[in-house]
Design a protein around this motif. Structure first.
Motif, PDB file in Angstrom:
ATOM      1  N   LEU A   8     -14.883 -16.897  53.158  1.00 46.80           N
ATOM      2  CA  LEU A   8     -15.302 -17.807  52.114  1.00 46.80           C
ATOM      3  C   LEU A   8     -14.630 -19.325  52.399  1.00 46.80           C
ATOM      4  CD1 LEU A   8     -13.934 -16.441  49.053  1.00 46.80           C
ATOM      5  CD2 LEU A   8     -16.224 -17.036  49.253  1.00 46.80           C
ATOM      6  N   ARG A   9     -13.637 -19.487  53.402  1.00 44.55           N
ATOM      7  CA  ARG A   9     -13.331 -20.740  53.815  1.00 44.55           C
ATOM      8  C   ARG A   9     -14.435 -21.468  54.616  1.00 44.55           C
ATOM      9  NH1 ARG A   9      -8.250 -21.980  57.873  1.00 44.55           N
ATOM     10  NH2 ARG A   9      -8.531 -24.072  57.797  1.00 44.55           N
ATOM     11  N   VAL A  14     -19.360 -26.377  52.613  1.00 45.31           N
ATOM     12  CA  VAL A  14     -20.413 -27.371  52.176  1.00 45.31           C
ATOM     13  C   VAL A  14     -19.753 -28.450  51.420  1.00 45.31           C
ATOM     14  CG1 VAL A  14     -20.674 -25.814  50.245  1.00 45.31           C
ATOM     15  CG2 VAL A  14     -22.792 -27.063  51.064  1.00 45.31           C
ATOM     16  N   PHE A  15     -18.498 -28.245  50.847  1.00 49.05           N
ATOM     17  CA  PHE A  15     -18.342 -29.490  50.053  1.00 49.05           C
ATOM     18  C   PHE A  15     -17.653 -30.592  50.794  1.00 49.05           C
ATOM     19  CE2 PHE A  15     -17.620 -25.444  47.628  1.00 49.05           C
ATOM     20  CZ  PHE A  15     -18.432 -25.871  46.357  1.00 49.05           C
ATOM     21  N   GLU A  16     -17.620 -30.525  51.846  1.00 52.58           N
ATOM     22  CA  GLU A  16     -16.946 -31.525  53.157  1.00 52.58           C
ATOM     23  C   GLU A  16     -18.052 -32.833  52.859  1.00 52.58           C
ATOM     24  OE1 GLU A  16     -14.323 -31.971  54.980  1.00 52.58           O
ATOM     25  OE2 GLU A  16     -13.829 -30.018  53.794  1.00 52.58           O
ATOM     26  N   GLY A  17     -17.385 -33.884  52.434  1.00 51.06           N
ATOM     27  CA  GLY A  17     -18.376 -35.134  52.380  1.00 51.06           C
ATOM     28  C   GLY A  17     -19.031 -35.376  51.142  1.00 51.06           C
ATOM     29  N   MET A  18     -19.059 -34.173  50.171  1.00 50.07           N
ATOM     30  CA  MET A  18     -19.662 -34.358  48.956  1.00 50.07           C
ATOM     31  C   MET A  18     -19.089 -35.063  47.993  1.00 50.07           C
ATOM     32  SD  MET A  18     -20.626 -31.021  46.411  1.00 50.07           S
ATOM     33  CE  MET A  18     -21.848 -30.334  47.670  1.00 50.07           C
ATOM     34  N   MET A  92     -19.679 -20.336  44.317  1.00 47.45           N
ATOM     35  CA  MET A  92     -19.603 -21.268  45.389  1.00 47.45           C
ATOM     36  C   MET A  92     -20.179 -22.503  44.938  1.00 47.45           C
ATOM     37  SD  MET A  92     -18.183 -19.586  47.929  1.00 47.45           S
ATOM     38  CE  MET A  92     -18.585 -20.702  49.180  1.00 47.45           C
ATOM     39  N   LYS A  93     -20.475 -22.922  43.608  1.00 51.90           N
ATOM     40  CA  LYS A  93     -21.044 -24.056  43.270  1.00 51.90           C
ATOM     41  C   LYS A  93     -19.832 -25.386  43.160  1.00 51.90           C
ATOM     42  CE  LYS A  93     -25.161 -22.125  41.195  1.00 51.90           C
ATOM     43  NZ  LYS A  93     -25.744 -22.140  39.937  1.00 51.90           N
ATOM     44  N   GLY A 115     -18.987 -30.647  43.423  1.00 58.25           N
ATOM     45  CA  GLY A 115     -19.653 -29.577  43.163  1.00 58.25           C
ATOM     46  C   GLY A 115     -20.984 -29.677  42.118  1.00 58.25           C
ATOM     47  N   ALA A 116     -21.687 -28.824  41.927  1.00 57.79           N
ATOM     48  CA  ALA A 116     -22.859 -28.835  40.940  1.00 57.79           C
ATOM     49  C   ALA A 116     -22.360 -29.186  39.686  1.00 57.79           C
ATOM     50  CB  ALA A 116     -23.738 -27.779  41.075  1.00 57.79           C
TER      51      ALA A 116
END
Length: 127
Positions: A8-9, A14-18, A92-93, A115-116
């Protein structure tokens, strides 16, 4: 073989830099209602279960919570030794990072929503 928390980590990277929305609140039992508002608003935006990351989650496992609205805010605010905490939606959103910082005027909790769904939250009515 990777353990579930490690998988999971890795997926949560995917959230890095978002882009994110941030707010900083006093780390005080007097702020309970403001924290509840934040968590309730986020729980409406994404109704998925939540994985709670705290220090030691990789070794000891994650805490799974049915909803952000179910978090015991009083306990959260009385646990200053947690330092950094992550809340990841099961789908995971969305991701919420809580970071306790010490300033001259006391402890503050920074909330960083990504996230979304959570990345679009409007914190202005919480201030």
């Amino acid at each position: 073989m990777q353990t579930f928390p490690k998988k999971l980590r890795a997926q949560s990277q995917v959230f890095e830099g978002m882009a994110s929305r941030t707010i900083e609140l006093d780390f005080s039992i007097h702020e309970v209602e403001r924290f509840k508002k934040v968590f309730n608003n986020l729980s409406v935006l994404n109704i998925s279960r939540i994985y709670l990351w705290i220090e030691g989650s990789i070794d000891c496992g994650l805490v799974k919570i049915d909803s952000l609205a179910d978090i015991n805010v009083e306990y959260l605010l009385s646990s200053a030794d947690w330092g950094i905490m992550g809340l990841l939606s099961e789908d995971m959103k969305d991701y919420l990072l809580l970071e306790i910082n010490e300033y001259n005027d006391g402890l503050k909790v920074g909330l960083d929503a990504k996230g979304a769904n959570w990345g679009a939250i409007d914190f202005s009515h919480i201030q």
